[in-house]
Design a protein around this motif. Structure first.
Motif, short mmCIF file in Angstrom:
data_model
loop_
_atom_site.label_atom_id
_atom_site.label_comp_id
_atom_site.label_asym_id
_atom_site.label_seq_id
_atom_site.Cartn_x
_atom_site.Cartn_y
_atom_site.Cartn_z
N GLY A 1 9.00 20.80 1.33
CA GLY A 1 9.01 19.52 0.62
C GLY A 1 9.78 18.45 1.35
N ALA B 1 6.15 20.79 5.09
CA ALA B 1 5.37 20.71 3.85
C ALA B 1 5.80 21.79 2.87
N ALA C 1 16.07 24.47 1.08
CA ALA C 1 14.61 24.34 1.04
C ALA C 1 13.99 24.88 2.32
#
Length: 98
Positions: free
Chosen positions: A38, A35, A62
């Protein structure tokens, strides 16, 4: 366009990446990290288990951002030919600042 087959070195590098990400995740759940990055939990699971040995750069970036580790540290952790001393150093780098 035909994708070339992954080499044994590519697969090993993917396993090392997965192990480094699992280690950096520590006690956090896979869902929490996914989460924060993303991404789907399934994508994180596949990367951590080596089923996606060559994830996209932005996916790795990320995850690194969500885990608070630098891409340099991940790159060193994934390099082939690590000695156990290098492994210990990578462990310390992955957990620095936590």
């Amino acid at each position: 366009m035909v994708r070339t087959a992954l080499t044994a070195m590519d697969l090993e590098r993917g396993r090392r990446l997965g192990a480094a990400l699992r280690e950096a995740r520590g006690e956090r759940s896979m869902a929490q990290v996914a989460a924060a990055a993303g991404l789907s939990t399934e994508t994180v699971r596949k990367i951590e288990t080596g089923r996606i040995p060559t994830p996209a750069f932005f996916t790795v970036a990320a995850l690194a951002g969500a885990l608070g580790i630098s891409l340099d540290v991940l790159a060193r952790a994934c390099a082939t030919g690590d000695s156990s001393a290098d492994s210990d150093r990578h462990h310390a780098l992955l957990h620095a600042g936590k």
